[in-house]
Design an enzyme around this catalytic site. Structure first.
Site, mmCIF file in Angstrom:
data_model
loop_
_atom_site.group_PDB
_atom_site.id
_atom_site.type_symbol
_atom_site.label_atom_id
_atom_site.label_comp_id
_atom_site.label_asym_id
_atom_site.label_seq_id
_atom_site.Cartn_x
_atom_site.Cartn_y
_atom_site.Cartn_z
ATOM 1 N N CYS A 40 54.355 1.406 -51.982
ATOM 2 C CA CYS A 40 55.080 0.688 -50.915
ATOM 3 C C CYS A 40 54.982 -0.829 -51.049
ATOM 4 O O CYS A 40 55.830 -1.553 -50.516
ATOM 5 C CB CYS A 40 54.527 1.058 -49.551
ATOM 6 S SG CYS A 40 54.354 2.810 -49.254
HETATM 7 O O1 KQY Z 1 55.101 2.726 -46.468
HETATM 8 C C1 KQY Z 1 55.907 1.860 -46.474
HETATM 9 N N1 KQY Z 1 56.864 1.875 -47.351
HETATM 10 C C2 KQY Z 1 55.935 0.783 -45.494
HETATM 11 C C3 KQY Z 1 55.023 0.987 -44.372
HETATM 12 C C4 KQY Z 1 55.229 -0.063 -43.346
HETATM 13 C C5 KQY Z 1 54.166 -0.056 -42.365
HETATM 14 C C6 KQY Z 1 54.257 -1.192 -41.411
HETATM 15 N N2 KQY Z 1 53.171 -1.178 -40.525
#
Ligand code: KQY
Length: 368
Positions: free
Chosen positions: A358
């Site tokens: 992420c």
């Molecule tokens: O897992 C993701 N791609 C993004 C997570 C965002 C979390 C914001 N608190």
């Protein structure tokens, strides 16, 4: 000069390559918001430095950082990691960054998805998100890369996986969620994916990882190692709510074929034992209206398949669960015999709501 294009990748013959294809570099964003990252984001910053440093052994890394944090990030990061100033609301390069596409001459372009913080005013994770929404365009400007804007179509890079050969895999829980594209039907969403990624086949899993705050991004439940080969987050514990979610994904993948008609080889990667937010971790996060709270005892969406494939390597999250950390490493070594598998302790990233995949975004090599 970088142009904003009014055509589409499909019209222009551009496709999104698989993550396992060669990269020119990796993009990341520096964490700093204290209502998401505990203790002024200091522990998360250290974890981001470790991830960036691990990746930089395989390919160049650029860290994007706000003006407030520029000096601190420059000081904390090794000299060979490029630091550029880009305003941001948070630090999820997979979702805010462009999804890069290439054509068969090796020209690289960006797809700049409309971003609304994982659900906008319906169930988004913070407000506002306008700086994050501009990040992909700024990256393309810096790289002098032309881009397509998916105006009116909300998507995050973590909610899609492609094999570079015509297949895209997504979850219904995320792409059909109320907060993204409520006026589009499933077929219309599929058409958008075919248009912007230039894929022929979209495979819909029902769910992702239990309690994943992104409405269950696909990149937390599966990863594509190469065409026809997927890794699936798994649990053998039938009493765990994750069991049904992973079993359903397994059944879809087992019975589906990809765009080229191949059956999938599926490698299960057992999730770590329950990872729960501690009292100390919860107390370290600033409480702000409109941002998802971090409560003591909440279960985190921990999964090893949220790993990142780099040139010659794989960077995967470890959680301090010795048995499962080791099992995950064994599966990764088996699936990627030609790559170095590197684990980074990633609890601090998980506490922010995601993991290594992420917080990273690959820019394909394109033509040298
Ligand atoms: O897992 C993701 N791609 C993004 C997570 C965002 C979390 C914001 N608190």
């Amino acid at each position: 000069m970088a142009k904003r294009l009014s055509s589409t990748p499909k019209q222009d013959g551009f496709r999104m390559p698989g993550e396992f294809e060669e990269h020119a570099k990796t993009w990341m964003f520096w964490p700093e918001r204290t209502d998401n990252w505990r203790l002024g984001a200091k522990p998360a910053q250290k974890a981001f430095v470790e991830v960036a440093t691990a990746i930089s052994k395989f390919e160049p890394v650029t860290m994007c950082v706000s003006n407030n944090q520029y000096s601190n990030a420059r000081e904390m990061l090794p000299d060979h990691i490029r630091v550029v100033e880009i305003s941001n609301d948070d630090s999820w390069a997979r979702d805010m960054g462009p999804s890069f596409v290439v054509n068969d001459k090796g020209v690289v372009r960006g797809v700049d998805w409309e971003f609304n913080a994982w659900g906008g005013l319906v169930d988004g994770l913070y407000f506002p998100w306008d700086k994050d929404d501009q990040a992909a365009e700024k990256i393309c400007e810096i790289e002098n890369i032309d881009s397509y804007r998916s105006q009116g179509f909300v998507l995050e890079g973590g909610s899609i996986h492609v094999d570079g050969e015509g297949t895209c895999i997504v979850t219904e829980a995320c792409l059909l969620s109320e907060g993204r594209n409520p006026d589009l039907s499933k077929e219309e969403i599929e058409d958008k994916l075919k248009t912007y990624l230039n894929v022929e086949k979209v495979i819909w899993l029902k769910n992702g990882i239990y309690l994943d705050e992104t409405n269950e991004h696909v990149d937390n439940i599966i990863q594509i190692a190469r065409p026809g080969v997927v890794l699936l987050a798994w649990t053998d514990d039938k009493n765990d709510p994750q069991y049904e979610l992973s079993k359903s994904a397994y059944d879809v993948l087992k019975h589906e074929t990809d765009a080229k008609g191949r059956h999938f080889e599926i490698h299960k990667v057992h999730i770590p034992s329950n990872v729960l937010i501690t009292k100390e971790e919860s107390e370290g996060v600033d409480k702000v209206d409109g941002t998802l709270p971090r409560q003591e005892g909440d279960r985190l969406a921990a999964s090893y398949v949220n790993f990142y494939i780099v040139n010659g390597g794989v960077i995967f999250p470890k959680f301090g669960d010795e048995i499962h950390d080791q099992l995950a490493e064994e599966v990764l070594n088996k699936v990627f015999p030609e790559r170095d598998v590197v684990g980074v302790y990633a609890r601090e990233i998980l506490l922010g709501g995601g993991n290594i995949h992420c917080i990273t975004q690959q820019q394909p090599q394109g033509k040298k």
